[in-house]
Design a protein around this motif. Structure first.
Motif, PDB file in Angstrom:
ATOM      1  N   ASP A  95       0.819  -1.202   0.000  1.00  0.00           N
ATOM      2  CA  ASP A  95       0.000   0.000   0.000  1.00  0.00           C
ATOM      3  C   ASP A  95       0.858   1.259   0.000  1.00  0.00           C
ATOM      4  N   LEU A 124       0.862   4.092  -3.005  1.00  0.00           N
ATOM      5  CA  LEU A 124       0.533   5.491  -2.779  1.00  0.00           C
ATOM      6  C   LEU A 124       1.652   6.411  -3.261  1.00  0.00           C
ATOM      7  N   PHE A 174       1.500   6.591  -6.915  1.00  0.00           N
ATOM      8  CA  PHE A 174       0.361   7.439  -7.256  1.00  0.00           C
ATOM      9  C   PHE A 174       0.767   8.913  -7.170  1.00  0.00           C
ATOM     10  N   LEU A 184      -9.566   6.567  -0.222  1.00  0.00           N
ATOM     11  CA  LEU A 184      -8.667   7.578  -0.785  1.00  0.00           C
ATOM     12  C   LEU A 184      -9.534   8.762  -1.196  1.00  0.00           C
ATOM     13  N   VAL A 210      -3.593   8.966 -13.257  1.00  0.00           N
ATOM     14  CA  VAL A 210      -3.747   8.040 -12.138  1.00  0.00           C
ATOM     15  C   VAL A 210      -2.900   6.814 -12.437  1.00  0.00           C
ATOM     16  N   ILE A 254      -2.606   1.977  -8.488  1.00  0.00           N
ATOM     17  CA  ILE A 254      -3.767   2.090  -7.607  1.00  0.00           C
ATOM     18  C   ILE A 254      -4.482   0.757  -7.490  1.00  0.00           C
ATOM     19  N   LEU A 261      -3.942  -1.392  -4.264  1.00  0.00           N
ATOM     20  CA  LEU A 261      -4.579  -1.072  -2.981  1.00  0.00           C
ATOM     21  C   LEU A 261      -5.799  -1.981  -2.821  1.00  0.00           C
ATOM     22  N   LEU A 288      -9.090  -1.260  -0.899  1.00  0.00           N
ATOM     23  CA  LEU A 288      -9.757   0.009  -1.183  1.00  0.00           C
ATOM     24  C   LEU A 288     -11.257  -0.195  -1.388  1.00  0.00           C
ATOM     25  N   VAL A 318     -13.146   5.602  -3.440  1.00  0.00           N
ATOM     26  CA  VAL A 318     -12.189   6.471  -4.130  1.00  0.00           C
ATOM     27  C   VAL A 318     -12.912   7.750  -4.520  1.00  0.00           C
TER      28      VAL A 318
END
Length: 508
Positions: free
Chosen positions: A39, A43, A46, A84, A95, A99, A102, A105, A108
């Motif tokens: 994770d 991030l 990202f 997020l 993006v 992602i 994750l 998640l 979003v």
């Protein structure tokens, strides 16, 4: 029995089991630690693809655990990213596909930014995802069909981007989906009939695209639908009867297409919860069903630019009506009672707009217009066959900003009560049969920007009080029987960009 005795086999089994449990705990810890690192790296990748104009991602560094980073929320049981939220943060860039790593998640929120390029296919790996907001960005390319793998998805909002291509039929497998919004893109093709099996869908918005074809009858199976937005596309054919049978529907927008046919006679009974209906800019025919009065919650009724005919029924039960627009049709028949329906609108205490221009209404304007809600800001009756006078009660509509009565056969004097309309910005009384003098009270309309009185039988001098209208841009008094000089107070208006008098002035 000797309680101190221990069976050697049982002891060994217990010992092995304990060891396995301890080892398993260690393995799980390693897995969680690995997930934690996954994770963090996702991030950071990202962030690396983003232009952060406002510096909101400055906390995304090794000085703190990523669960404390701005916009990041982790679950309580595991230190894994579950939310997020970076909406409206002036972010740009793309993006990153990371992602998709994750894996925990659930929500979003990236809307209201400036992300561009394609929506990563890796979103389709987020099996726990429930809410995905990517609206109001600059995403391009096609809608990833593998979003259908996100079987827990409740909300998918991709509106206000530059997406192209077809609506993926695979999305019909999202049985939990409640909100599906693709409005304001460049999507083409038709609506997949399989969307009719999205049984949990409450909001379906695809307005302002380049979609075409007929509206699938299968959409009528969406028994939980609250809002359907189909406006500003290229749909043709009739609106399926099944759509009018969705009793839960509150909003029905299908304006600016090429739809034809008529409204069902029982519309008000089959759509009793309707709050807004917009069908403007189509090829619809026939009358407004009298049953519409049963849909007493309607606040917006807009059907202009069609070929509707007949007598307008009563709207007296719609106390919450605020937008009533039926212009550019063929309503009325030149009869004396054509405008009686206006009296039914006096029960609507929040009325803001009444637009009935460009029809075939005849007869006089009823006195009851003075009882319309004082919240009324726009009132248009232009281009009809209306006769008689303007009732003095017009002066009660003190919040009126636009009044259009041009191109009728209204006669007699312009009532002095129009001077009470001190919020008026645009007034068109041209192309009628008004006589008498221009009321001095018009000088009270200090917010007036457009005043059109041309093509009447007005006489006398031009009131100098019009010089008080400091915002006046256009004054058209042509083709009347006015006399005298143009008052210097009017000629001295710095705002006046166009003054038309034509044959109206006979200077002394």
């Amino acid at each position: 029995m000797d309680l101190s005795y221990r069976d050697p086999v049982s002891s060994r089994s217990f010992s092995c089991l304990t060891t396995i449990i301890l080892l398993l705990g260690s393995v799980l810890s390693l897995v969680e630690a690995g997930g934690d690192e996954t994770d963090r790296l996702a991030l950071l990748e990202f962030k690396a693809q983003i232009v952060d104009h406002g510096g909101v991602l400055s906390s995304w560094n090794d000085s703190s655990h990523f669960c404390g980073w701005y916009g990041v929320t982790c679950g309580r049981r595991h230190q894994r990213v579950t939310i997020l939220d970076l909406r409206s943060e002036n972010l740009a860039g793309v993006v990153a596909p990371d992602i998709g790593n994750l894996s925990f998640l659930r929500e979003v929120y990236l809307q209201n930014n400036s992300f561009h390029s394609e929506i990563p296919l890796q979103f389709g790996r987020l099996f726990r995802l429930q809410k995905l907001f990517l609206n109001n960005n600059s995403f391009s390319g096609q809608i990833p069909s593998n979003l259908s793998h996100c079987s827990n998805l409740l909300i998918l909002s991709l509106g206000f981007n530059t997406l192209e291509g077809n609506l993926p039929a695979d999305l019909s497998s999202l049985s939990k989906l409640q909100i599906l919004i693709f409005e304001v893109n460049s999507l083409t093709g038709d609506i997949p009939p399989s969307f009719g099996i999205l049984s949990s869908l409450r909001v379906f918005g695809i307005m302002t695209n380049n979609l075409s074809g007929t509206i699938p009858e299968t959409l009528g199976r969406l028994r939980n639908l609250r809002a359907l937005g189909l406006s500003q596309n290229n749909f043709f054919g009739t609106i399926p009867i099944s759509i009018f049978n969705i009793s839960t529907a509150r909003i029905l927008y299908a304006a600016q297409n090429q739809l034809e046919g008529s409204l069902p006679r029982d519309l008000g009974f089959t759509l009793p919860n309707l709050e807004a209906i917009s069908l403007s800019g189509n090829l619809l025919t026939g009358p407004i069903p009298e049953s519409i009065s049963n849909a007493s919650n309607i606040g917006e009724f807009e059907i202009r630019f069609n070929n509707f005919t007949g007598k307008v029924p009563s709207f007296s039960k719609m106390r919450g009506l605020n937008w009533f627009s039926i212009g550019q049709n063929n309503f009325g028949g030149g009869q004396s009672a054509d405008l009686d329906f206006l009296c039914s609108l006096t029960n609507s205490t929040n009325l803001e707009r009444v637009a009935i221009g460009r029809n075939a209404f005849g007869g006089p304007i009823p006195d009851c217009i003075g009882n319309l809600s004082i919240t009324l800001s726009a009132f248009s009756l232009n281009d009809n066959h209306i006769s008689g006078i303007i009732p003095n009660g017009i002066g009660n509509l003190i919040n009126l900003e636009m009044l259009a009565m041009g191109a009728n056969n209204i006669s007699a004097n312009i009532p002095s009560e129009v001077g009470n309309l001190n919020k008026m910005k645009s007034m068109d009384l041209g192309r009628n049969s008004f006589s008498g003098q221009i009321p001095e009270s018009m000088g009270n309309l200090k917010m007036l920007t457009i005043l059109s009185l041309h093509d009447n039988n007005l006489w006398g001098s031009i009131p100098s009080s019009l010089g008080n209208c400091q915002n006046l841009l256009l004054l058209d008094l042509s083709f009347n029987k006015l006399s005298g000089n143009i008052p210097s107070e009017i000629l001295g208006l710095s705002s006046l960009s166009r003054y038309i008098h034509g044959t109206s002035i006979c200077t002394g």
